[in-house]
Every structure is written in C-alpha cells, then in structure tokens.
Write a protein that holds these residues in place. Structure first.
Motif, short mmCIF file in Angstrom:
data_model
loop_
_atom_site.label_atom_id
_atom_site.label_comp_id
_atom_site.label_asym_id
_atom_site.label_seq_id
_atom_site.Cartn_x
_atom_site.Cartn_y
_atom_site.Cartn_z
N LEU A 170 0.83 -1.22 0.00
CA LEU A 170 0.00 0.00 0.00
C LEU A 170 0.85 1.26 0.00
O LEU A 170 0.58 2.22 -0.70
N ASN A 171 1.88 1.27 0.84
CA ASN A 171 2.84 2.38 0.89
C ASN A 171 4.15 1.83 1.46
O ASN A 171 4.28 0.61 1.59
N GLU A 172 5.09 2.71 1.80
CA GLU A 172 6.41 2.23 2.23
C GLU A 172 6.28 1.25 3.40
O GLU A 172 7.02 0.29 3.51
N SER A 173 5.32 1.52 4.29
CA SER A 173 5.28 0.70 5.50
C SER A 173 4.19 -0.38 5.46
O SER A 173 4.40 -1.48 5.95
N SER A 174 3.03 -0.08 4.90
CA SER A 174 1.89 -1.00 5.05
C SER A 174 1.70 -1.89 3.84
O SER A 174 1.92 -1.47 2.70
N SER A 175 1.26 -3.10 4.12
CA SER A 175 0.92 -4.01 3.02
C SER A 175 -0.27 -4.87 3.42
O SER A 175 -0.66 -4.92 4.59
#
Ligand SMILES: *[C@@H]1O[C@H](CO)[C@@H](O)[C@H](O)[C@H]1NC(C)=O
Ligand SMILES: *[C@@H]1O[C@H](CO)[C@@H](O)[C@H](O)[C@H]1NC(C)=O
Ligand SMILES: *[C@@H]1O[C@H](CO)[C@@H](O)[C@H](O)[C@H]1NC(C)=O
Ligand SMILES: *[C@@H]1O[C@H](CO)[C@@H](O)[C@H](O)[C@H]1NC(C)=O
Length: 472
Positions: free
Chosen positions: A151-156
């Motif tokens: 989803l972004n650098e941190s979340s998936s």
C-alpha cells in the motif's frame, strides 16, 4: 449423540484423487457464478518477507493436503474431483507499490470516491477475482491463492483466496492462525521446534461431510421428505427480499462493516445470555426489522423472509473432526419468519433462535442437507425461479457461533493491524451474509452483499439501522 466418537479417519483408498461429495459439489457449482470465494485479508504494518511467507504457506499446504489440491471439472461426467499433488508449489503473487496503486485507482474510480480504506477495497477486489469461473471441459485450477499488495512504504496487505468447497470459515481461520505462528517462529530462527512440529502435523484428506453424518441422523420418513420438498421447491426460492436496485448488470461482492464498541457488545451478549439465546438469533432479528422498515411498508403489513443459519458440524460428526480440520463441514438450516413492522427486537430474536434450535434438535441440518443442496443447484440452473432472477434464496445468512479472537499479542509481534475473513455471495445466496467476530470483546461483522443488485448506500443505511436497533 453420546456415542463414543471415532477419532481416526479412514483415508480414501486413492490419496491422489477424490471426487467431490454432494455438498462440495454444490459449492463447485456455486463458485463459478460468484458465491463461495473465501478471502482472508490481513493488513500488516510492515512488508512481509515473501520468501519466508511462501515457505510457511507451502509447509501449511503440505500439512493440509486438501488445500494444495487442484479442482478438476469433467464435462463428460459433469463431476468435480480434487487431485492432490505430492508437493505444494504455491506462488505468492506480489503486487508492488505501483501496481497496487493502479488497482486502487481503478477501484476508486468504479466506486465514485466512496469512503472505504485501501485495505477494504483490496479485500473486495480479491472477492471478485474468480479463478474458477470457467467451466470448460477438463477445467482444472488450484483451490488456494495468495497475494501481497504494497500500500505504501510501510503497510501491506496479505490475502489468501480459497475455494469454499475445501475450506469453510473455521478451516480458513485455522490456516490463518497457523500461518501467523509459523511466520513469527521463522523470524525467531527456528526456536520452539516442538511447537512447529505440532503446527505442521499432517492432516488427513477428509471426505465430504455426508460421509460423517452420525448413523440414523440423516434419515427422514418418506412422507416428511415429500412434504419438505414441496415446501422448499415451490416457496423457498420466492421469499420477500430487500429492494433490488439493479438486477440486470454483472454482479460482484462488496462489504459493509458492522461494529459495536465493547460496552455495547457486552450489553448485547448479556441480553442474549439472560434470554438463553445465541447472538445469531439477535443479528437475524435486527436484520429482519431493518429490512422490513427499509421498505417503507405500513405497520401490520406482513412479509415472509428466509434466514439461513450455518452450523459448524465438526464436533457433532462421526467421527468427530478436530476444530482445525480442513474442508467444508458446515451445514445450513433455513427458517422463515413473518415480520409485520414494529416488532420487538428481543421477542423476534427469541422467535428466530427458537425456530432455529428446534430444527437443529430435530436434526434438520443433517436430514435436509440434500434438499438444500438440490435447491441451490436448482436456482443456479434456473435463475428465473428466483424473483427478478436475483438468485437470492434468503434475506440473511448468519453463523450459529461467532469467531472469538483474542490473539492480539501475537498480532502485535508480526505487525498485524487488522484482518477480515469472509466469502463472496454474488452468485446464488443471501442478500446479506454476516461474518461475525468478537475481537477482544468487540463485535465486528463483515456483511457481504451482491452489487449492484444492492448498492453500498442501500447497505450502509440498512446495516446502520441494524446497529441502531442493536444498540438502542
Ligand atoms: C469407527 O469407524 C469404523 C470404520 O467406519 C467402524 O468400523 C467402527 O465401528 C467405528 N467405531 C466406533 C466406536 O464408532
Ligand atoms: C527474507 O528472509 C530470509 C531468511 O530469513 C533472508 O535470508 C532474506 O534476506 C530476507 N529477505 C528480505 C528481503 O528481507
Ligand atoms: C467520509 O469519512 C469522513 C471521515 O470519517 C466523514 O467525515 C465523511 O462524512 C465521509 N463521507 C462520506 C461520503 O461518507
Ligand atoms: C500506509 O497505509 C496505511 C493503511 O492504509 C495507513 O494507515 C498509513 O498511515 C500509511 N502510512 C504512510 C506512511 O502513508
């Protein structure tokens, strides 16, 4: 019911291939139309290590062989079978930042900038990926798929998508628990090998649920079968429904959440307890009242709605199956209720639960299994038997028992922020399928509905009304 349970299963003579049982066959027929795509979606606050994850999933599938099977359709015999390879070769499909962003853009455009989180949209996206829609001769497909979305650098988001005929809600949650423990352990470099062996204990390949019905429980007198079939046949496909918004366009599944805070959940559960009923009866009643009031009918205008209650049968089969035994071992009871508007919530809840439990005490979940499977296939073959070819066979489906989830410590360690487990219903099925969880004392339901037969606005309103009814 007090007989000594048989704790070992007789394995099928040929482990490589086994034909689908009767209930499994119904699911194999339903899934191509869009009902029974089970999805578990996990929101993670860190990117998973794909090779660790893939390794863990392959081990899990090897220890639950039915989940690594390939579903095979033969048009010559019009039958389905599961072929089980000796080794799992699951390949996780990873979607990186830009491909995930592309998917989300498309979903947002199609949804007119609705207010759902990316996680929610990915869940819906997965429920509408049908790897089993083709029914060409000799069609063959895996029953288990896994994907990750960055989803972004941190979340998936990690998603598991499974054919319901081999994996009901209980089995899916067992897989999830084992997966979380396995991935956590591999991060701790193989400490606790003993537990790991336990986790990976090889499960036998079970048979269809019909093979495990306790002796005598499926029999019903010839005359009773005749009467029930007339009842099911003529009426069951034509109960009252919610308003259909668009019965022409191609359908998909969407989800609206119903969440109560801890205080309200406690009150609701206490109310059930003092009245000797289960939550399923209360959820059904709230749904019935909300449905009736959504139609703007006069009070005292009676409508007859159908409710389906799903029973996890593992503990009442012969032999008894362990809670984590993979496969589809649920059975359904269909009850109808007349609702007139202005009904008292608790009174209706009691009525819903009592008629359900009476049917269960009469073993209807075993004796009518074949009739309900027949009905489901009949609707698939002749959608016109249902109102507006909607393929709706009931208003709501509920589970007899909610999932109780208290594993939040584990969740913190692997960065699990949220998860939703549910299954698609845009083929034959209810207008609302409620997948309820009590998570750390709070009621959290995923309510799945067919779109655009019903719209998000319609469902948000209806589920909002259900919540208001429950909380008041
Ligand atoms: C267990 O199952 C086997 C094979 O189906 C059967 O022969 C045996 O009688 C069963 N035992 C019990 C205690 O039910
Ligand atoms: C994934 O885990 C494996 C085994 O622990 C490790 O060798 C590898 O470097 C990790 N990959 C990433 C991208 O962190
Ligand atoms: C979207 O969510 C925000 C924040 O929760 C809320 O204020 C707003 O009313 C929502 N908009 C719609 C169209 O639902
Ligand atoms: C990443 O996405 C998650 C989930 O949508 C969100 O909660 C989080 O704030 C985002 N983080 C950043 C750094 O944008």
């Amino acid at each position: 019911m007090a007989e000594q349970p048989n704790t070992t299963l007789t394995p099928p003579s040929n482990l490589q291939t086994r034909p689908a049982g009767a209930t499994e066959y119904s699911w194999c027929r339903a899934v191509p139309g869009g009902t029974g795509i089970t999805v578990l979606a996990l929101l993670l606050s860190k990117s998973p290590n794909i090779s660790v994850l893939q390794n863990a999933l392959n081990k899990l599938l090897n220890s639950n062989p039915i989940l690594k099977s390939q579903l095979h359709y033969s048009s010559t015999t019009n039958s389905y079978s599961y072929t089980i390879p000796s080794n799992s070769h699951l390949q996780i499909q990873p979607f990186d930042l830009s491909s995930t962003a592309q998917i989300l853009r498309t979903l947002n455009n199609n949804n007119n900038l609705i207010n759902e989180t990316d996680f929610h949209l990915i869940l819906e996206h997965e429920m509408n990926q049908n790897s089993w829609s083709e029914t060409s001769s000799n069609f063959i497909s895996n029953v288990f798929f896994a994907s990750t979305y960055q989803l972004n650098e941190s979340s998936s988001v990690l998603t598991l998508r499974i054919h319901t005929s081999v994996c009901d809600r209980a089995a899916a949650l067992a897989v999830l628990r084992k997966l979380l423990e396995l991935t956590m352990m591999s991060e701790e470099e193989n400490e606790g090998g003993g537990t790991k062996l336990e986790l990976l204990k090889k499960m036998e390949v079970g048979l269809g649920i019909e093979e495990y019905i306790p002796a005598g429980k499926a029999n019903k007198p010839f005359w009773a079968r005749g009467i029930d079939m007339v009842g099911y046949g003529l009426n069951s496909l034509r109960f009252s429904n919610l308003k259909f918004m668009d019965s022409e366009s191609t359908r998909g599944s969407q989800v609206v959440k119903l969440e109560l805070n801890k205080e309200d959940t406690d009150r609701v559960l206490d109310g059930c307890k003092t009245r000797g009923i289960k939550l399923c009866g209360l959820l059904a009643a709230a749904g019935l009242i909300a449905a009736h009031s959504s139609k703007g009918l006069n009070e005292n205008q009676w409508e007859k709605y159908a409710i389906v209650t799903l029973i996890n049968c593992r503990s009442i089969l012969d032999p008894v199956l362990s809670p984590d035994f993979p496969g589809f071992y649920h059975s359904a009871i269909l009850n109808t209720h007349d609702v007139k508007g202005g009904d008292d919530l608790w009174e209706l809840a009691k009525r819903c639960y009592t008629s359900f439990i009476n049917a269960k005490n009469n073993n209807k979940h075993f004796s009518d299994m074949g009739d309900l499977n027949f009905l489901m296939c009949k609707a698939i073959d002749n959608p016109g038997l249902t109102p507006s070819s909607s393929l709706r066979t009931s208003l709501i489906s509920v589970f007899e028992d909610p999932v109780i989830d208290t594993t939040s410590i584990l969740h913190q360690e692997i960065g699990l922020e949220d998860f939703i487990g549910c299954a698609s219903v845009h083929g034959v099925g209810p207008s609302i399928a409620i997948f309820d969880t009590i998570r750390d004392g709070q009621l959290d339901c995923a309510c799945v509905y067919p779109f655009p037969l019903h719209t998000r606005e319609q469902m948000q309103e209806l589920i909002g009304e259900m919540k208001r009814i429950l909380v008041d």
